[in-house]
Design a protein around this motif. Structure first.
Motif, PDB file in Angstrom:
ATOM      1  N   TYR A 445      38.779  43.404  22.891  1.00  6.01           N
ATOM      2  CA  TYR A 445      38.234  41.462  22.699  1.00  6.01           C
ATOM      3  C   TYR A 445      39.562  41.100  22.214  1.00  6.01           C
ATOM      4  O   TYR A 445      40.608  41.451  21.495  1.00  6.01           O
ATOM      5  CB  TYR A 445      37.127  41.461  21.756  1.00  6.01           C
ATOM      6  N   ASN A 446      39.824  40.253  23.659  1.00 10.12           N
ATOM      7  CA  ASN A 446      41.474  38.824  22.738  1.00 10.12           C
ATOM      8  C   ASN A 446      41.122  37.061  22.807  1.00 10.12           C
ATOM      9  O   ASN A 446      40.107  37.061  24.267  1.00 10.12           O
ATOM     10  CB  ASN A 446      42.688  39.640  23.570  1.00 10.12           C
ATOM     11  N   ALA A 447      40.965  36.458  22.500  1.00 12.98           N
ATOM     12  CA  ALA A 447      40.561  35.646  21.968  1.00 12.98           C
ATOM     13  C   ALA A 447      41.748  34.701  21.789  1.00 12.98           C
ATOM     14  O   ALA A 447      41.663  34.650  20.499  1.00 12.98           O
ATOM     15  CB  ALA A 447      39.283  35.102  21.998  1.00 12.98           C
ATOM     16  N   PRO A 448      41.904  33.659  22.182  1.00 11.65           N
ATOM     17  CA  PRO A 448      41.800  33.367  23.512  1.00 11.65           C
ATOM     18  C   PRO A 448      43.131  34.386  24.105  1.00 11.65           C
ATOM     19  O   PRO A 448      43.489  34.590  23.877  1.00 11.65           O
ATOM     20  CB  PRO A 448      41.962  31.435  23.412  1.00 11.65           C
ATOM     21  N   ASP A 449      42.629  34.717  25.483  1.00 10.63           N
ATOM     22  CA  ASP A 449      42.584  35.601  26.495  1.00 10.63           C
ATOM     23  C   ASP A 449      43.920  34.507  27.076  1.00 10.63           C
ATOM     24  O   ASP A 449      45.336  35.825  27.600  1.00 10.63           O
ATOM     25  CB  ASP A 449      42.198  36.568  27.134  1.00 10.63           C
ATOM     26  N   ALA A 450      43.163  33.844  28.284  1.00 18.01           N
ATOM     27  CA  ALA A 450      44.226  33.515  29.287  1.00 18.01           C
ATOM     28  C   ALA A 450      43.215  31.392  29.441  1.00 18.01           C
ATOM     29  O   ALA A 450      42.510  31.890  28.675  1.00 18.01           O
ATOM     30  CB  ALA A 450      43.254  33.943  30.579  1.00 18.01           C
ATOM     31  N   MET A 451      44.431  30.856  29.814  1.00 18.85           N
ATOM     32  CA  MET A 451      43.061  29.577  30.565  1.00 18.85           C
ATOM     33  C   MET A 451      43.811  29.517  31.821  1.00 18.85           C
ATOM     34  O   MET A 451      44.578  29.537  31.992  1.00 18.85           O
ATOM     35  CB  MET A 451      43.996  28.450  29.548  1.00 18.85           C
ATOM     36  N   THR A 452      42.655  28.396  32.251  1.00 16.09           N
ATOM     37  CA  THR A 452      42.943  28.253  33.669  1.00 16.09           C
ATOM     38  C   THR A 452      42.251  27.051  33.529  1.00 16.09           C
ATOM     39  O   THR A 452      41.368  26.326  33.036  1.00 16.09           O
ATOM     40  CB  THR A 452      42.086  29.661  34.323  1.00 16.09           C
ATOM     41  N   LEU A 453      43.066  26.123  34.890  1.00 13.64           N
ATOM     42  CA  LEU A 453      43.033  25.183  35.515  1.00 13.64           C
ATOM     43  C   LEU A 453      41.394  24.588  36.450  1.00 13.64           C
ATOM     44  O   LEU A 453      41.296  25.432  36.813  1.00 13.64           O
ATOM     45  CB  LEU A 453      44.497  24.005  36.087  1.00 13.64           C
ATOM     46  N   VAL A 454      40.502  24.329  35.788  1.00  7.79           N
ATOM     47  CA  VAL A 454      39.256  24.317  36.754  1.00  7.79           C
ATOM     48  C   VAL A 454      39.432  22.936  37.868  1.00  7.79           C
ATOM     49  O   VAL A 454      38.559  23.716  39.128  1.00  7.79           O
ATOM     50  CB  VAL A 454      37.428  23.798  36.000  1.00  7.79           C
TER      51      VAL A 454
END
Length: 725
Positions: A445-454
């Motif tokens: 578990y890793n938070a936050p792990d990634a961010m993407t443009l939706v």
């Protein structure tokens, strides 16, 4: 009547030919060997009719009372016994013997399995079986169709020190093959954990431990060709261990959810508790010739805790693990190798806390399991399952650009096995430790792990000055799967634009939304996530293909000449409006201004006269703007109306009144849009417009209108032509 092994080959042959069927005939290793060949001889003892009057393993003194009346014959130096006590079993060599009536007083020394077995192999399973076999000695063994030995008796020591028989082949005929040994089944949920100095108040929201074990073993001994010196007057032929394997297969449930309450900085690490003890349990096996092999299995559960950080108020977090593991040791005659495999499913319970916190929790629960062969330490192992949960959060609202609000968390799990083996059971001294790589070591578990443009994707065409709904998504890594990260604060940084808010908190689906308005070409929007120290740990940028917007009010730069000299250019008030909802409207000369216009022949292009009057236009409909081009998609209304007088050269400038109404062409507003600046455009290559800002009608350019040699003036309310000098 008990059979007594003799030392003559003649009686040995008779024993082998009459004691059991050919199907169950053992290897030569278990056969008693005449002492004249320098071989040891096993002496069987019926422990149901024999009492241990006294036994001191240190001095070797052993006194046996044979209640059945039959006392076996002992040969000093060569006879071997397996002495069974309540807590263990011992291989002993009889060095001196004295028998009086039904009492045998023996002086013994320790012996090992290479003295007891030769030229044979055994496979053991620690679970009972329904198989039944009579040994050469007339006792009962449990040997299945594959030749695997199963227990004939299992005895476990209770908490009060007493012994309880869990299984006995003589009294239990129905068993369940393949069953596991239930080592632990513990539930300590809600139990408080004491911490020195009262720094932290700890308790278990949930603490459950279940551990079931299935054990198998295998030995292969060579022929007795090696010579072992017992004392200066006695040498014995012994075997060598050619192969050996122990396998421990476990089913595990481990749930550890910790609750911590504290204030301020802390750092604590300690052995938390021993939460259970199993055994010892004695497993009795009988070889085909009646020699017992006895294992003692013992286990206790341990738990460790490491807690450090800065915390205010309460934190809870932990994990549930289900599955199992296999550990073991394998020996091929030259090298010992560890065996290991883990198969776990994990359900993390991420840390939950608020306020400003930095917390690291590492908690582990593991059994310490050991297996003795007779009284020798055999394999021992400890599959240490650990959980490490790190959380940090921070807030800062200060000067412009430094504001942030953040939390991060990492949850990892692992199994660090420790495995070793005592080697005295086959004649060596001490023990060996086998290093093992972790069976499992993973970040669950890793938070936050990634961010993407939706949405929208980078490269999407957007208009300058027009709001765009932009969405980013933040995920956490959970057992290798990306899941929405809820409650993460995202900061928006706009280059060349504005946002309706600078900070957003991700919702249940991990989305962070913002309304962004680009203000210039090349504008971009960046989303950032911070850690507790204010450093950016995740970022994603929306980089659109920025188009200048045509939405707004525009004045068409088309006019007339003033009626009176000096006939300056006159821009008639008009408004072309493009709206966000893709509708448009156009009004020309809405204040009905009178103007002077030249008239030309549409075919020849010759100047043919003048027009003086009021020209108005009105249009409305819908449009589409894409790729810097405007297209009129509908125009149900486009009316052009003229009220005034025409002055024609052919009639010697004789005026006549006209009133013309006709439909205009909507293509007047279509075509490629070329921006000269934000407020000045050309549509379709020939029609120029300037933006109407705050109803300011001042023009940026002058209308290019041909000068005329003829003009008009009002005389008695009539327009009269005259020559311009």
């Amino acid at each position: 009547m008990k059979q007594i092994f003799t030392y003559t080959m003649f009686l040995l042959v008779i024993l082998l030919s009459t004691g059991c069927s050919k199907e169950n005939e053992p290897d030569a290793s278990d056969k008693p060997v005449p002492s004249g060949e320098g071989m040891s001889t096993y002496v069987p003892i019926d422990w149901e009719q024999t009492d241990i009057q006294s036994f001191n393993p240190e001095t070797g003194e052993l006194s046996l009372v044979f209640t059945g009346g039959n006392v076996p014959t002992f040969e000093d130096g060569y006879s071997l016994l397996v002495v069974e006590t309540d807590t263990s079993a011992y291989i002993r060599r009889v060095m001196q013997s004295a028998v009086s009536s039904n009492i045998a007083r023996l002086q013994t020394i320790g012996a090992d399995m290479t003295e007891l077995f030769s030229n044979t192999e055994f496979s053991f399973s620690f679970t009972p079986s329904a198989s039944r076999t009579e040994t050469k000695a007339g006792t009962m063994a449990s040997i299945d169709a594959n030749g695997v030995l199963h227990p004939v008796k299992i005895v476990v020591q209770a908490e009060d020190g007493s012994f309880q028989t869990l299984y006995d082949i003589k009294t239990q005929t129905r068993v369940e093959d393949g069953s596991f040994i239930d080592l632990f089944n513990i539930n300590m949920s809600g139990v408080a954990i004491g911490i020195p100095n009262g720094q932290v108040k700890l308790s278990w929201d949930s603490f459950k431990q279940q551990f079931q074990l299935k054990t198998d073993a295998y030995f292969r001994f060579s022929e007795a060709v090696q010579e072992k010196v017992i004392d200066e007057n006695l040498k014995i032929k012994v075997s060598e261990l050619e192969a050996c394997r122990f396998s421990f297969d476990a089913d595990v449930l481990s749930e550890m959810i910790l609750r911590a309450e504290t204030h301020g900085e802390f750092s604590i690490g300690f052995d938390m508790l021993k939460f259970g003890k199993f055994g010892p349990a004695l497993f009795y096996f009988m070889t085909p010739v009646g020699i017992p092999v006895i294992f003692t299995l013992s286990a206790e559960g341990m738990s460790d805790l490491l807690l450090k950080g800065e915390m205010d108020k309460v934190a809870t977090g932990g994990i549930t693990l289900t599955g199992g593991l296999t550990l073991g040791i394998d020996y091929d005659g030259s090298e010992w190798k560890p065996l290991g495999e883990a198969r776990y499913d994990y359900t993390p319970h991420p840390l939950e806390l608020r306020e400003e916190n930095k917390l690291e929790v590492e908690v582990s629960a593991y059994p310490k399991i050991s297996l003795k062969l007779y009284d020798f330490l055999g394999p021992y192992f400890s599959p240490k399952v650990y959980v490490n949960d790190k959380l940090a959060s921070g807030y800062w609202f200060g000067s412009v650009g430094d504001d942030y609000c953040a939390w991060t968390e990492e949850l990892s799990v692992g199994v660090k096995p420790e495995i070793g083996l005592g080697v005295e059971f086959f004649g060596l001294e001490g023990s060996i430790s086998l290093p093992m790589d972790p069976l499992v070591e993973a970040q669950l578990y890793n938070a936050p792990d990634a961010m993407t443009l939706v949405s929208p994707v980078s490269g999407t065409k957007v208009e300058v000055g027009q709001p765009v709904a932009v969405r980013f998504n933040v995920t956490r890594k959970l057992v290798g799967v990306d899941l929405p990260a809820t409650g993460v604060v995202v900061k928006f940084v706009s280059e060349g634009g504005t946002v309706d808010h600078e900070l957003a908190i991700t919702g249940p689906l991990g989305n962070a939304d913002v309304l962004w308005t680009p203000q210039e070409q090349g504008a971009s929007l960046r989303a950032e996530v911070y850690n507790a120290d204010g450093k950016v740990i995740l970022e994603e940028t929306f980089t659109p293909d920025t188009e200048r917007s045509i939405v707004g009010k525009w004045r068409q730069l088309r006019g007339v000449l003033t009626v009176e000299p000096p006939h300056d250019p006159l821009l008639l008030n008009n408004c072309l409006e493009f709206r966000e909802d893709s509708t448009f409207s156009f009004e020309y000369n809405f204040d009905k201004t009178i103007g002077y216009m030249d008239m030309y022949d549409g075919k020849t292009g010759d100047w043919v006269g003048y027009v003086i009057g009021c020209l108005t236009e009105k249009a409305s409909g819908t449009y589409r703007y894409a790729n810097s081009e405007v297209t009129i998609t509908s125009c149900p209304e486009y009316i052009i109306e003229f009220i005034g007088q025409d002055y024609l050269l052919a009639n010697n400038y004789v005026p006549y009144s006209v009133h013309r109404v006709h439909e205009g062409d909507p293509s007047d507003f279509e075509g490629k849009v070329e921006f000269y600046n934000d407020n000045y455009i050309r549509i379709g290559g020939s029609t120029y417009y300037e933006r109407i800002v705050d109803d300011d009608v001042k023009s940026f350019i002058q209308v290019d209108t041909q000068s005329s040699q003829q003009s008009f003036r009002l005389v008695d309310d009539k327009l009269v032509p005259f020559k311009v000098k």
